[in-house]
Structures are given as C-alpha cells and as structure tokens.
Design a protein around this motif. Structure first.
Motif, PDB file in Angstrom:
ATOM      1  N   LEU A 187      32.614 -31.946  35.082  1.00 49.90           N
ATOM      2  CA  LEU A 187      31.426 -32.693  34.666  1.00 49.90           C
ATOM      3  C   LEU A 187      30.698 -31.996  33.526  1.00 49.90           C
ATOM      4  N   LEU A 188      30.570 -30.686  33.598  1.00 52.20           N
ATOM      5  CA  LEU A 188      29.908 -29.959  32.508  1.00 52.20           C
ATOM      6  C   LEU A 188      30.653 -30.157  31.195  1.00 52.20           C
ATOM      7  N   GLU A 189      31.968 -30.153  31.254  1.00 49.32           N
ATOM      8  CA  GLU A 189      32.751 -30.375  30.039  1.00 49.32           C
ATOM      9  C   GLU A 189      32.486 -31.772  29.469  1.00 49.32           C
ATOM     10  N   ILE A 218      22.611 -25.509  29.204  1.00 48.79           N
ATOM     11  CA  ILE A 218      23.434 -25.050  30.328  1.00 48.79           C
ATOM     12  C   ILE A 218      23.421 -23.526  30.417  1.00 48.79           C
ATOM     13  N   LEU A 219      23.484 -22.869  29.281  1.00 50.81           N
ATOM     14  CA  LEU A 219      23.485 -21.404  29.276  1.00 50.81           C
ATOM     15  C   LEU A 219      22.116 -20.842  29.659  1.00 50.81           C
ATOM     16  N   ASP A 220      21.054 -21.454  29.171  1.00 51.58           N
ATOM     17  CA  ASP A 220      19.705 -20.941  29.414  1.00 51.58           C
ATOM     18  C   ASP A 220      19.170 -21.280  30.798  1.00 51.58           C
ATOM     19  N   SER A 221      19.658 -22.352  31.383  1.00 52.10           N
ATOM     20  CA  SER A 221      19.126 -22.829  32.650  1.00 52.10           C
ATOM     21  C   SER A 221      19.556 -21.947  33.812  1.00 52.10           C
ATOM     22  N   ASP A 222      18.655 -21.750  34.734  1.00 50.52           N
ATOM     23  CA  ASP A 222      18.994 -21.030  35.967  1.00 50.52           C
ATOM     24  C   ASP A 222      19.967 -21.831  36.828  1.00 50.52           C
ATOM     25  N   ASP A 223      20.081 -23.133  36.563  1.00 49.04           N
ATOM     26  CA  ASP A 223      20.953 -23.991  37.371  1.00 49.04           C
ATOM     27  C   ASP A 223      22.387 -23.477  37.432  1.00 49.04           C
ATOM     28  N   PHE A 224      22.866 -22.936  36.338  1.00 48.69           N
ATOM     29  CA  PHE A 224      24.267 -22.520  36.275  1.00 48.69           C
ATOM     30  C   PHE A 224      24.444 -21.018  36.098  1.00 48.69           C
ATOM     31  N   HIS A 225      23.396 -20.267  36.376  1.00 46.93           N
ATOM     32  CA  HIS A 225      23.471 -18.807  36.230  1.00 46.93           C
ATOM     33  C   HIS A 225      24.591 -18.209  37.079  1.00 46.93           C
ATOM     34  N   GLY A 226      24.815 -18.775  38.229  1.00 47.00           N
ATOM     35  CA  GLY A 226      25.870 -18.270  39.110  1.00 47.00           C
ATOM     36  C   GLY A 226      27.281 -18.476  38.574  1.00 47.00           C
ATOM     37  N   LEU A 227      27.419 -19.291  37.546  1.00 47.07           N
ATOM     38  CA  LEU A 227      28.738 -19.552  36.953  1.00 47.07           C
ATOM     39  C   LEU A 227      29.027 -18.677  35.745  1.00 47.07           C
ATOM     40  N   HIS A 228      28.050 -17.934  35.269  1.00 42.39           N
ATOM     41  CA  HIS A 228      28.195 -17.199  34.014  1.00 42.39           C
ATOM     42  C   HIS A 228      29.375 -16.230  33.997  1.00 42.39           C
ATOM     43  N   ASP A 229      29.755 -15.678  35.122  1.00 43.08           N
ATOM     44  CA  ASP A 229      30.865 -14.722  35.158  1.00 43.08           C
ATOM     45  C   ASP A 229      32.223 -15.391  35.364  1.00 43.08           C
ATOM     46  N   HIS A 230      32.228 -16.683  35.527  1.00 42.10           N
ATOM     47  CA  HIS A 230      33.475 -17.420  35.752  1.00 42.10           C
ATOM     48  C   HIS A 230      34.216 -17.593  34.425  1.00 42.10           C
ATOM     49  N   ARG A 234      36.082 -19.910  33.380  1.00 44.13           N
ATOM     50  CA  ARG A 234      35.980 -21.276  32.854  1.00 44.13           C
ATOM     51  C   ARG A 234      34.638 -21.498  32.150  1.00 44.13           C
ATOM     52  N   PHE A 235      33.606 -20.815  32.587  1.00 41.06           N
ATOM     53  CA  PHE A 235      32.308 -20.901  31.916  1.00 41.06           C
ATOM     54  C   PHE A 235      32.407 -20.304  30.516  1.00 41.06           C
ATOM     55  N   ALA A 236      33.065 -19.156  30.416  1.00 42.48           N
ATOM     56  CA  ALA A 236      33.242 -18.513  29.109  1.00 42.48           C
ATOM     57  C   ALA A 236      34.030 -19.419  28.161  1.00 42.48           C
ATOM     58  N   ARG A 237      35.055 -20.073  28.677  1.00 43.23           N
ATOM     59  CA  ARG A 237      35.839 -20.993  27.836  1.00 43.23           C
ATOM     60  C   ARG A 237      34.992 -22.178  27.383  1.00 43.23           C
ATOM     61  N   LEU A 238      34.149 -22.673  28.263  1.00 44.41           N
ATOM     62  CA  LEU A 238      33.261 -23.777  27.920  1.00 44.41           C
ATOM     63  C   LEU A 238      32.315 -23.373  26.793  1.00 44.41           C
ATOM     64  N   ILE A 239      31.732 -22.201  26.920  1.00 46.92           N
ATOM     65  CA  ILE A 239      30.824 -21.692  25.894  1.00 46.92           C
ATOM     66  C   ILE A 239      31.565 -21.518  24.570  1.00 46.92           C
ATOM     67  N   ASP A 240      32.713 -20.875  24.609  1.00 45.58           N
ATOM     68  CA  ASP A 240      33.482 -20.644  23.386  1.00 45.58           C
ATOM     69  C   ASP A 240      33.888 -21.949  22.711  1.00 45.58           C
ATOM     70  N   ARG A 241      34.243 -22.925  23.516  1.00 40.82           N
ATOM     71  CA  ARG A 241      34.713 -24.198  22.956  1.00 40.82           C
ATOM     72  C   ARG A 241      33.602 -24.966  22.249  1.00 40.82           C
ATOM     73  N   TYR A 242      32.384 -24.898  22.766  1.00 39.76           N
ATOM     74  CA  TYR A 242      31.306 -25.727  22.228  1.00 39.76           C
ATOM     75  C   TYR A 242      30.249 -24.962  21.439  1.00 39.76           C
ATOM     76  N   ARG A 243      30.468 -23.682  21.238  1.00 37.66           N
ATOM     77  CA  ARG A 243      29.540 -22.902  20.411  1.00 37.66           C
ATOM     78  C   ARG A 243      29.587 -23.433  18.983  1.00 37.66           C
ATOM     79  N   THR A 244      28.426 -23.612  18.391  1.00 36.78           N
ATOM     80  CA  THR A 244      28.338 -24.093  17.011  1.00 36.78           C
ATOM     81  C   THR A 244      27.472 -23.125  16.214  1.00 36.78           C
TER      82      THR A 244
END
Length: 109
Positions: A63-65, A78-90, A92-102
């Motif tokens: 869904l995030l993707e 998504i990165l700044d929100s506490d909602d997904f802080h628990g996913l930051h070390d995953h 797949r989270f790193a791949r999501l960030i890398d893919r959509y970083r502008t």
C-alpha cells in the motif's frame, strides 16, 4: 460507528487506535466493517499504518508503494511521520525511500 459511513478512513483510524491501546479484539472487530467498503486511495496511507501495526508488513509496504507511486511527495510524510517509524530499519523501507527520493525531497537532508 454508524453503518452508513462511506469512507474507510475513520474505521481504519479507530482500529489503529484500538491496536495501539492493546485492544486487538476490538481492532479486528472494527476493521471487519471494511469488508463492505473498498479502501479508497485517500485511505490507503492509514490502512498501511494499520497493517504495519498488525505486523502484516507485506500488505503495508504494498500500500505504501501505491501511495508514493501515485503521489511521490508522500515519501517525505512517510519518513517524517511517527506512523511508520517502526519500519525504518526494514530493508523494504530503505528500497522505498531510495526508489522515490527526488532532488526536491527533504529525505537525507
């Protein structure tokens, strides 16, 4: 909750609050109300949060993707929100960030 709610968002948010309070049974009962309502695009972020809380990471990341594919600026939220802080070390989270970083993104600054 009234059964005539048109949007999933209030239901998802309530279920997430129950999860955060440790009321898993109430969360599950609340989220079953969605069986008659499709999760709309504006509700996907909150539903991803709920799924992440439940530990359903595959569906949460899917869904995030979809959220950031549709609106790449959401990646900052998504990165700044506490909602997904628990996913930051995953990974797949790193791949999501890398893919959509502008270049305009606040990520990594």
């Amino acid at each position: 909750l009234q059964s005539d709610l048109k949007a999933a968002n209030p239901v998802v948010c309530l279920a997430a609050l129950y999860l955060q309070a440790g009321e898993v049974e109430k969360a599950d009962k609340t989220i079953t109300q969605l069986s008659t309502r499709p999760v709309r695009e504006p509700d996907e972020y909150n539903f991803a949060f709920y799924l992440a809380l439940k530990g359903d990471l595959d569906r949460a990341f899917s869904l995030l993707e979809r959220v950031v594919a549709r609106e790449p600026r959401q990646i900052d939220w998504i990165l700044d929100s506490d909602d997904f802080h628990g996913l930051h070390d995953h990974p797949r989270f790193a791949r999501l960030i890398d893919r959509y970083r502008t270049p305009q993104s606040r990520i990594g600054r």
